[in-house]
Enzyme design. Sequence first.
Site, PDB file in Angstrom:
ATOM      1  N   CYS A 109      28.817  24.587  44.793  1.00  0.00           N
ATOM      2  CA  CYS A 109      28.615  25.453  45.965  1.00  0.00           C
ATOM      3  C   CYS A 109      27.154  25.537  46.395  1.00  0.00           C
ATOM      4  O   CYS A 109      26.852  25.962  47.511  1.00  0.00           O
ATOM      5  CB  CYS A 109      29.135  26.858  45.680  1.00  0.00           C
ATOM      6  SG  CYS A 109      30.835  26.867  45.131  1.00  0.00           S
ATOM      7  N   HIS A 115      25.958  32.213  50.287  1.00  0.00           N
ATOM      8  CA  HIS A 115      27.190  31.486  49.978  1.00  0.00           C
ATOM      9  C   HIS A 115      28.365  32.453  50.103  1.00  0.00           C
ATOM     10  O   HIS A 115      28.315  33.589  49.639  1.00  0.00           O
ATOM     11  CB  HIS A 115      27.098  30.924  48.556  1.00  0.00           C
ATOM     12  CG  HIS A 115      28.376  30.342  48.064  1.00  0.00           C
ATOM     13  ND1 HIS A 115      29.175  29.525  48.836  1.00  0.00           N
ATOM     14  CD2 HIS A 115      29.012  30.466  46.864  1.00  0.00           C
ATOM     15  CE1 HIS A 115      30.231  29.169  48.134  1.00  0.00           C
ATOM     16  NE2 HIS A 115      30.166  29.730  46.940  1.00  0.00           N
ATOM     17  N   ASN A 120      36.220  30.441  50.241  1.00  0.00           N
ATOM     18  CA  ASN A 120      35.075  29.748  49.645  1.00  0.00           C
ATOM     19  C   ASN A 120      35.203  28.245  49.906  1.00  0.00           C
ATOM     20  O   ASN A 120      36.084  27.597  49.350  1.00  0.00           O
ATOM     21  CB  ASN A 120      35.070  30.050  48.136  1.00  0.00           C
ATOM     22  CG  ASN A 120      33.913  29.405  47.409  1.00  0.00           C
ATOM     23  OD1 ASN A 120      33.216  28.543  47.950  1.00  0.00           O
ATOM     24  ND2 ASN A 120      33.712  29.810  46.170  1.00  0.00           N
TER      25      ASN A 120
HETATM   26  O1  UT7 Z   1      31.549  29.560  44.342  1.00  0.00           O
HETATM   27  C1  UT7 Z   1      31.742  30.028  43.022  1.00  0.00           C
HETATM   28  C2  UT7 Z   1      33.196  30.188  42.864  1.00  0.00           C
HETATM   29  N1  UT7 Z   1      33.729  31.308  42.232  1.00  0.00           N
HETATM   30  C3  UT7 Z   1      33.529  32.602  42.523  1.00  0.00           C
HETATM   31  O2  UT7 Z   1      32.707  33.014  43.250  1.00  0.00           O
HETATM   32  C4  UT7 Z   1      34.449  33.543  41.852  1.00  0.00           C
HETATM   33  C5  UT7 Z   1      33.762  34.761  41.280  1.00  0.00           C
HETATM   34  N2  UT7 Z   1      34.754  35.703  40.801  1.00  0.00           N
HETATM   35  C6  UT7 Z   1      35.464  36.460  41.640  1.00  0.00           C
HETATM   36  O3  UT7 Z   1      35.314  36.382  42.844  1.00  0.00           O
HETATM   37  C7  UT7 Z   1      36.441  37.453  41.033  1.00  0.00           C
HETATM   38  O4  UT7 Z   1      36.222  37.507  39.642  1.00  0.00           O
HETATM   39  C8  UT7 Z   1      37.927  37.080  41.319  1.00  0.00           C
HETATM   40  C9  UT7 Z   1      38.233  37.333  42.781  1.00  0.00           C
HETATM   41  C10 UT7 Z   1      38.191  35.650  40.947  1.00  0.00           C
HETATM   42  C11 UT7 Z   1      38.829  37.988  40.485  1.00  0.00           C
HETATM   43  O5  UT7 Z   1      38.548  39.350  40.769  1.00  0.00           O
HETATM   44  P1  UT7 Z   1      38.314  40.375  39.580  1.00  0.00           P
HETATM   45  O6  UT7 Z   1      38.156  41.708  40.193  1.00  0.00           O
HETATM   46  O7  UT7 Z   1      37.188  39.857  38.741  1.00  0.00           O
HETATM   47  O8  UT7 Z   1      39.685  40.329  38.819  1.00  0.00           O
HETATM   48  P2  UT7 Z   1      39.959  39.917  37.306  1.00  0.00           P
HETATM   49  O9  UT7 Z   1      39.729  38.468  37.091  1.00  0.00           O
HETATM   50  O10 UT7 Z   1      39.266  40.889  36.423  1.00  0.00           O
HETATM   51  O11 UT7 Z   1      41.531  40.174  37.233  1.00  0.00           O
HETATM   52  C12 UT7 Z   1      42.078  41.487  37.418  1.00  0.00           C
HETATM   53  C13 UT7 Z   1      43.590  41.352  37.423  1.00  0.00           C
HETATM   54  C14 UT7 Z   1      44.130  40.494  36.292  1.00  0.00           C
HETATM   55  O12 UT7 Z   1      45.340  41.063  35.845  1.00  0.00           O
HETATM   56  P3  UT7 Z   1      45.378  41.963  34.506  1.00  0.00           P
HETATM   57  O13 UT7 Z   1      44.862  41.078  33.408  1.00  0.00           O
HETATM   58  O14 UT7 Z   1      44.472  43.105  34.794  1.00  0.00           O
HETATM   59  O15 UT7 Z   1      46.811  42.319  34.403  1.00  0.00           O
HETATM   60  C15 UT7 Z   1      44.440  39.179  36.969  1.00  0.00           C
HETATM   61  O16 UT7 Z   1      45.455  38.443  36.340  1.00  0.00           O
HETATM   62  O17 UT7 Z   1      44.011  40.726  38.638  1.00  0.00           O
HETATM   63  C16 UT7 Z   1      44.885  39.648  38.326  1.00  0.00           C
HETATM   64  N3  UT7 Z   1      44.774  38.624  39.371  1.00  0.00           N
HETATM   65  C17 UT7 Z   1      45.486  38.667  40.491  1.00  0.00           C
HETATM   66  N4  UT7 Z   1      46.415  39.524  40.942  1.00  0.00           N
HETATM   67  C18 UT7 Z   1      46.951  39.279  42.140  1.00  0.00           C
HETATM   68  C19 UT7 Z   1      43.957  37.546  39.390  1.00  0.00           C
HETATM   69  N5  UT7 Z   1      44.147  36.866  40.528  1.00  0.00           N
HETATM   70  C20 UT7 Z   1      45.102  37.525  41.232  1.00  0.00           C
HETATM   71  C21 UT7 Z   1      45.704  37.319  42.472  1.00  0.00           C
HETATM   72  N6  UT7 Z   1      46.629  38.209  42.886  1.00  0.00           N
HETATM   73  N7  UT7 Z   1      45.400  36.256  43.270  1.00  0.00           N
END
Ligand code: UT7
Length: 328
Positions: free
Chosen positions: A115, A255, A285
Site C-alpha cells: 500500500c 492511505h 482499500n
Molecule cells: O493497507 C493495509 C491493509 N490492512 C489494514 O489496514 C487493516 C487494518 N485493520 C483493520 O482495519 C481492522 O482491524 C479490521 C477492519 C480488519 C477489523 O476490525 P477490528 O475492529 O480490529 O475487529 P477485530 O479483528 O478485532 O474483530 C472483531 C470481531 C471478531 O469476532 P469475535 O472474535 O469478537 O467474535 C471478528 O471475527 O469482528 C469479527 N469480524 C467480522 N464480523 C462481521 C471480522 N470481520 C468481520 C466482518 N463482518 N467482515
Amino acid sequence: MKRPIAELWGTGRYTPKRVMTNDEFSKILDTSDQWIRERTGIRERRVAGPDESNACMAKAAAEQVLQDTGITPLDLDALVVATCSPDRLLPSQACDLQALIGAKHAAAFDVQAACTGFLYALNVAEGLVASEQAEHVLVVASEKLTSIMDWSDRTTAVLFGDGAGATLVRKSTDGRGMLSSYMRSDGTLAELLYRPGGGAAHPPSEELLKDHSYYIHMAGREVFKAAVLSMADACDKALERAGLSAGDIDLLIPHQANIRIIEATAKHAGVPMDKVYVNVDRYGNTSAASVAIALDEAVRCGRLKPGMKVMFCAFGAGFTWASLVVQW
Ligand code: UT7
C-alpha cells in the site's frame, strides 16, 4: 541537494465500472453493512471485471496524465509501476504497460511496497530526475486486489477494491514539488499481512489452492495498531524534514484503508478532518492505488489547488510506511 528537485505534473485515475456494496457481501459472507461501515468506513468498492486487467486500468490512468500534460509516450524516460497484484509475475507490470502505451524510449520497472508503493515510487522517480537519468517519469499505481483476496474470508474480503492512479514526475518549476519525503520499513512484521504461497518458496500447487495460502492473509487488529503508529511517525517525519507544522498543511491525503486509521492519523498530525481527503467509503482499500486515486480526485474536484501544500502518508505490508510533503 536543495528541495524541491522534482514536481508532480498532471494526474489520472481509473476505477472499475462494477460497484459492489456491503449488502452484496452480507449475502455471501457472515457480515453486515453495519459492521463494515462502523469498523472500516467502507460502503462500497469497485471490482474489476475480466476485461479490466491491471494493465488496462494502469493504461487508462496513464493516458489521462499524458492528456493533462501534453507529454507523448515517446517523451517518457522511465515508467515506474507500484503494484502488489500484477497481471503476471514475469515480466514486470511496467513492461506490459510500456508496450500498451508505446513508451518506446523508457526504462520500465515495478516497485513493490504494497500500500506504500505509490509513495515509494514517487521517491524513486525524484531520484531519477535528481540524477538526470530521466526528464519525464510516469508513476502509475494499479491494483487488482480482488483477484488475490480470499472471497470466503470475511476478515479480509470486505476491505479491498480495485483501481489505478497516476502522475508524472519532472524537474521542479517555480518552487513547486516535493519539499520533503520519508520512507521506512520493518521486515520483521512481514507475516502480519502477506501472501504465504505462490512464490518461489511455495510454488503453485493443488495443496496451495486448497489451503487458501495463495490469497492475502492478515492479522487485522495487529495491522491496525502498527498502521496507526507508522502513519503517525510518517507525518511527524515529513513535517519535520520540510520544516513545517501541521497548520501549514492545506490538505492531507492518507492511505485509504480504514476511516478509524485515517482519523487517528489526522488527530496525531494535528490536521482537522475538513483538511483530510477521504474516499475509503467509495473504494475501500485499493493498496498502492489508494493515494494515487485520491490525489486525482482531489485535483479534479478542486480540493487541491495550485499553491497549496499537500501531505501524503501511507503504510502497508512489509511493513512499509512513507510520507511526502508537496508544494502543489
Ligand atoms: O493497507 C493495509 C491493509 N490492512 C489494514 O489496514 C487493516 C487494518 N485493520 C483493520 O482495519 C481492522 O482491524 C479490521 C477492519 C480488519 C477489523 O476490525 P477490528 O475492529 O480490529 O475487529 P477485530 O479483528 O478485532 O474483530 C472483531 C470481531 C471478531 O469476532 P469475535 O472474535 O469478537 O467474535 C471478528 O471475527 O469482528 C469479527 N469480524 C467480522 N464480523 C462481521 C471480522 N470481520 C468481520 C466482518 N463482518 N467482515
